[in-house]
Design an enzyme around this catalytic site. Structure first.
Site, PDB file in Angstrom:
ATOM      1  CG  ASP A   1      40.614  45.715  57.127  1.00 59.01           C
ATOM      2  OD1 ASP A   1      40.049  46.752  56.729  1.00 59.01           O
ATOM      3  OD2 ASP A   1      40.618  44.641  56.488  1.00 59.01           O
TER       4      ASP A   1
ATOM      5  CG  HIS B   1      38.694  43.495  53.455  1.00 58.90           C
ATOM      6  ND1 HIS B   1      39.755  44.273  53.879  1.00 58.90           N
ATOM      7  CD2 HIS B   1      38.633  43.657  52.118  1.00 58.90           C
ATOM      8  CE1 HIS B   1      40.294  44.883  52.840  1.00 58.90           C
ATOM      9  NE2 HIS B   1      39.631  44.530  51.756  1.00 58.90           N
TER      10      HIS B   1
END
Length: 551
Positions: free
Chosen positions: A193, A368
């Site tokens: 990611d 994140h």
């Protein structure tokens, strides 16, 4: 010698944020990871959602064995109805993700014909030539996993969305140990990611917001409105715990918020004491300093509960002078205008508005991982090939650079939607490109593909025509200065022009003076009411464009 090769084919999410979808192919077997959507930019008029072009999957539908989901956010599951309407395959996901998926498929009448299979961390399962182990990761949503896929040429790990939180509220910590074990075994490729690649350091734990929120709760003297993403179960849990500690009853308002809290409660992610939650109709029975309203609409969506409450147009949620409104989420790029419009309205109500502007302390943390978490995972896994996923092209390039700087990666490869990356044990190279791109969807009464925006508008104009509703509004007072003009072209409108004008007048009369100054809401309400009238009267769906002239 091994001559066959593994193919990695991203169909969405590499070159943009959203609509994450990736295919792993070994000979005649394809495994699809995630099936997301993205929301349209403002210039995509008449488009509700954007999904990946799945031409490649449709052309190879007999080879697709399953879709495996990493977690339940819309940018990873929102495109499922679109894909499953074309391809009938099983869907694998964790318990919480499946609960979201069930609701979505039921809405599109696909639930009965879709096989849903529950998976869990550390429990391996086999699909064709792939042996898959879900690995627990932490994110802003619960029950999220990375996927370690054992292929005939080596192990491929797809992180999904992640941050490394070792003390999450549900005590299901990020599973560093399993990633390290795979690193010892040897990993062929790591797909990681890239969302926060421009942020140095570490992303704080979800628990980091609690002290500041506790302070806000203790200082609030009247009603407290708390808004966050409806999928932010950890944040909702913190808000509910603080409400109980500060002796406030909780009222949940907004469809998405109600659905998410019910699912989280059913699956044990929210422990709600008896009597804590009340119905909206019971709010009047309690003093204002004993109420917390958990409300949806943190991104300023025009018809959301918070937007309507901000202009005093909600049946139950009323923002009064001295109330506190907390927006516990980040401002998603592109949503600034709508969010700040709502904040303006809240200030007009003399509310104390607290949002993530950098000056109010920590009221939101990202889901994140930042640069150091990316480096940590790369150093644990030590992949031969590193492939950044999820993000604009500049994010992918920066991520590849960081990966190479760790010294734990032999090769970092940047690929985009449609690229075909071929791997064996020793080599990886881009060999081809398949059809990829965006499909624009108008999801009114059914899922209608907008093949090209210009073609779609031309078709509507030629078949269903156009309606212009011209409103002259005094900029200073919000008063409609004269009777609205309604111009209809391109379809047999019969004698409904006058009826349409009266419909617009009725809509405008129903708005408060403050609502009339919010042109986004005015246009949307006029458009919806005109669309309903015209469809009922003529069966047509013309392009409806409210135009506001400021006097």
């Amino acid at each position: 010698m091994q001559t066959n090769k593994l193919k990695i084919i991203p169909l969405g999410g590499l070159g943009e944020f959203g609509m994450n979808c990736l295919a792993l192919q070994w000979e005649d077997d394809i495994l699809v990871i995630d099936a997301g959507l993205m929301f349209p930019e403002s210039e995509l008029l008449g488009v509700d959602i954007v999904v990946p072009d799945i031409t490649y999957l449709v052309e190879n539908k007999e080879k697709i064995r399953a879709i495996v989901l990493t977690h339940g956010h819309e940018d990873h599951i929102g495109g499922l109805p679109w894909i499953l309407s074309e391809i009938k395959v099983p869907v694998y996901a964790t318990e919480f993700t499946l609960a979201y998926v069930e609701g979505k498929l039921e809405e599109h009448h696909l639930l009965d014909e879709t096989e849903l299979i529950e998976i869990a961390p550390k429990q391996k399962f086999t699909i064709g030539p792939f042996i898959i182990e879900p690995i627990r990761v932490t994110h802003s949503l619960v029950d999220c996993v990375a996927l370690a896929v054992e292929t005939p040429v080596g192990i491929v790990i797809h992180t999904g969305d992640f941050k490394i939180d070792l003390s999450p509220l549900d005590d299901h910590a990020f599973d560093l140990h399993t990633f390290a074990e795979y690193g010892k075994r040897g990993v062929l490729a790591l797909l990681q990611d890239s969302t926060n690649v421009e942020r140095p350091g570490y992303t704080p734990s979800e628990r980091a917001v609690r002290p500041r929120l506790d302070e806000i709760f203790s200082r609030a003297r009247k009603k407290l409105f708390f808004s966050c993403f409806s999928s932010s179960i950890y944040r909702i849990r913190i808000a509910m715990e603080l409400a109980r500690e500060h002796k406030r009853k909780v009222c949940i308002i907004g469809r998405s918020m109600v659905e998410s809290t019910e699912i989280a409660q059913d699956l044990g992610y929210l422990d709600v004491p008896t009597g804590l939650v009340i119905n909206p109709g019971q709010m009047k029975d309690y003093p204002v300093d004993q109420l917390m309203v958990l409300i949806s609409g943190t991104q300023g969506e025009p018809m959301s509960a918070l937007s309507r409450a901000a202009v005093d147009n909600h049946k139950h949620a009323r923002v009064d002078k001295g109330d506190t409104v907390v927006l516990s989420s980040r401002i998603i790029p592109g949503n600034e205008k709508g969010i700040f419009r709502v904040i303006d309205h809240l200030y007009r109500r003399d509310a104390n508005v607290i949002y993530d502007d950098g000056s109010h302390g920590l009221i939101h943390v990202s889901g994140h991982g930042s640069q150091e978490e990316m480096r940590l995972l790369i150093n644990l896994v030590k992949p031969k090939f590193f492939i950044p996923v999820h993000g604009d092209y500049r994010y992918l390039r920066r991520h590849a650079q960081i990966a190479m700087e760790t010294g734990s990666v032999e090769h970092a490869i940047v690929i985009e939607d449609g690229d075909v990356l071929e791997l064996d044990r020793d080599d990886a190279r881009k060999i081809d490109k398949v059809t990829a791109g965006r499909v624009l969807i108008d999801s009114g009464s059914s899922i209608d593909v907008v093949e090209d925006l210009v073609i779609r508008d031309r078709r509507i104009l030629s078949e269903d025509g156009i309606v212009l509703a011209i409103l002259a509004i005094n900029k200073r007072t919000g008063i409609v200065e004269r009777t609205p003009e309604v111009v209809m072209r391109g379809f047999a409108a019969g004698d409904i022009t006058e009826e349409a004008r009266m419909c617009v007048m009725k809509t405008l009369d129903s708005l408060s003076g403050e609502e009339k100054t919010d042109y986004g809401m005015v246009k949307e309400k006029v458009r919806v009411d005109l669309k309903r009238l015209i469809q009922k009267s003529t069966g047509r769906r013309p392009l409806i464009m409210p135009v506001i002239l400021e006097i």
